[in-house]
Design an enzyme around this catalytic site. Sequence first.
Site, PDB file in Angstrom:
ATOM      1  CG  ASP A 104       3.404  -7.338  -5.647  1.00 26.05           C
ATOM      2  OD1 ASP A 104       2.926  -6.356  -6.237  1.00 26.05           O
ATOM      3  OD2 ASP A 104       2.979  -8.512  -5.782  1.00 26.05           O
TER       4      ASP A 104
HETATM    5  N1  URA Z   1       3.270 -10.262 -10.242  1.00 27.89           N
HETATM    6  C1  URA Z   1       3.037 -10.224  -8.926  1.00 27.89           C
HETATM    7  O1  URA Z   1       2.128 -10.860  -8.427  1.00 27.89           O
HETATM    8  N2  URA Z   1       3.862  -9.456  -8.172  1.00 27.89           N
HETATM    9  C2  URA Z   1       4.897  -8.757  -8.662  1.00 27.89           C
HETATM   10  O2  URA Z   1       5.624  -8.100  -7.913  1.00 27.89           O
HETATM   11  C3  URA Z   1       5.132  -8.821 -10.046  1.00 27.89           C
HETATM   12  C4  URA Z   1       4.302  -9.588 -10.820  1.00 27.89           C
END
Ligand code: URA
Length: 266
Positions: A104
């Site tokens: 993310d």
């Molecule tokens: N899980 C999440 O919620 N975000 C990420 O960036 C990676 C795994």
Amino acid sequence: MGIKVRLDKYLSDHTELSRREAKAAVRRGRVSVDGETALREDVKVLSAQEICIDGKKIEAEQYAYYMMNKPAGVVSATRDERECTVCELMEGIHRELFPIGRLDKDTEGLLLLTDDGALAHRLLSPKYHVEKTYYIEYEGLLTADAEARFAEGVDIGEKKITRPARLKRKQDGQAFLTISEGKFHQVKRMIACVGGRVTYLKRLSMAGLMLDDKLAAGEYRRLLPEEVETLRRAAERGDGQSYGKEELLCGKEREDTGNLPDMGGV
Ligand code: URA
């Protein structure tokens, strides 16, 4: 026999030179092909030929593999109209790299990048169950049975419950979570399932490779040959088995103890 490519493209693909610098190097007579000084940058070459710059042979690697310590605030994409991407942080690299999976925008930590599509595909395939370990900071109180529920699998609103995952609490508001799939916002959604809200997320390891702690946020480096080999092995297994020190999190013994993160004495 291989594919012929323009000499300047070959040089920028296999050295740190940009296409413009590669052209300039040819024009200055710094480049030779099979012992003859190259006269034109648009001559077509094969990787089987001996191509030298300043008398030094260029060892053409078919693919490139990097790890980055992804900073928060950039997106895991090659191009984006509005946001800064991880590939834009790799200015000096003239290969068409792409991230192996996504973190993310607000997540930090280990991101692998390559131009080896086949390896990336396998590492991301749900069939291979490649493990990833995250360090989490969260608000709220996790339920007492969170470890057991994650080990069984929880319903995060997908067709199936999550695959077994390992949660290790560090202290209040901090934990490690190892998962072996990559659903959208998976860690955040899993933590929400057991009463928490993720406030900080960092990936520490993936497929047996640990984030190099010498890399500051936004920095990257090439993978060492043995690290590429570790990835290849992970992509060959396809058996869902993990390997590495994080096994200690669930007290299982395995022979292969890799170079995985310090999980705070667990
Ligand atoms: N899980 C999440 O919620 N975000 C990420 O960036 C990676 C795994």
